[in-house]
Write an enzyme that holds these catalytic residues in place. Structure first.
Site: not given
Ligand code: PGA
Length: 244
Positions: A5, A7, A90, A92, A162, A168, A208
């Site tokens: 992803n 983003k 997601h 976000e 997640e 993140g 992460s």
């Molecule tokens: P990250 O994001 O690996 O940077 O924690 C994962 C995601 O949001 O899919």
């Protein structure tokens, strides 16, 4: 299955370069590898991945197939580009775009109607976990966002777990926490659709995930792969995660 992803990162040219770097370093694998660039870079990535084993996903789409929705992109447009998947829900998007389970339920229908598959994300906040509400929170997200589907559609669904506190942040769920939640998700799916479907559905962990913790997470019985954010922006790290 491993999903990158990206983003809101990478221009079309950077996407092209990252694709070719990933392709050149990737050895034969039986894993499903999926790249999810921004909408702007989708056609570049579709073109760059060509007929390789890499599949392409969008990070979101609108619930309607066309109409006066300025700035939006529909599932029919994505299908036309030759994509395989759309990520929906997601954290976000839930947070910054106020997407709730009811809206996601409509988006899921729209995506499936175009012959695309859905990667449906769920996850709890740290507060919900600390208060012991994490399992019910995930059950609710699955029930309201997915369980309106008839059983025949479940073969086109992947679930991404997640935990919001791990996305993140550099803090990863322990393999025990991940396994507990993935087993919970599988049992919730089983209660609704039966064991056969529950055992077939892929449940990915995201939050992460890095080359150093991927293996420990992926060996867990109910963890079928990963949804990778930050670490997917570097070809070597992403390849190491695929290999894990
Ligand atoms: P990250 O994001 O690996 O940077 O924690 C994962 C995601 O949001 O899919």
């Amino acid at each position: 299955m491993v999903v990158a992803n990206w983003k809101m990162n990478n221009s079309p040219e950077q996407s092209r370069q990252l694709c070719s770097s990933i392709l050149s370093k990737m050895s034969a694998t039986d894993k499903e590898v999926i790249l999810a660039p921004s909408h702007l870079c989708l056609s570049t990535v579709v073109e760059s991945t060509g007929d390789s084993i890499i599949k392409v996903a969008a990070q979101n789409c609108h619930q309607e197939l066309s109409g006066a929705f300025t700035g939006e992109v529909s599932a029919s447009m994505l299908a036309d580009l030759g994509l395989d998947y759309v990520i929906l829900g997601h954290s976000e998007r839930r947070l910054y775009n106020a997407e709730d389970n009811d809206l996601l339920a409509k988006k899921v229908i729209s995506v499936l109607s175009q012959g695309l598959k859905v990667i449906y994300c769920c996850g709890e906040t740290l507060e919900q976990r600390s208060s012991g509400a994490h399992l019910t929170r995930i059950t609710k997200q699955l029930t309201e966002g997915l369980f309106h589907l008839p059983v025949k559609d479940l073969k086109n669904i992947v679930i991404g777990y997640e935990p919001i506190w791990a996305v993140g942040t550099g803090v990863t769920a322990t393999s025990i926490q991940a396994q507990e939640m993935h087993a919970h998700i599988r049992s919730v799916v089983s209660n609704k659709y039966g064991d056969v479907i529950a055992n077939q559905i892929s449940i990915l962990y995201g939050g992460s995930c890095t080359p150093s913790n991927a293996k420990e997470l992926f060996v867990q019985k109910d963890v079928d792969g990963g949804l990778i954010g930050g670490a997917s922006l570097n070809a070597d790290d992403f390849i190491a995660i695929i290999n894990a």
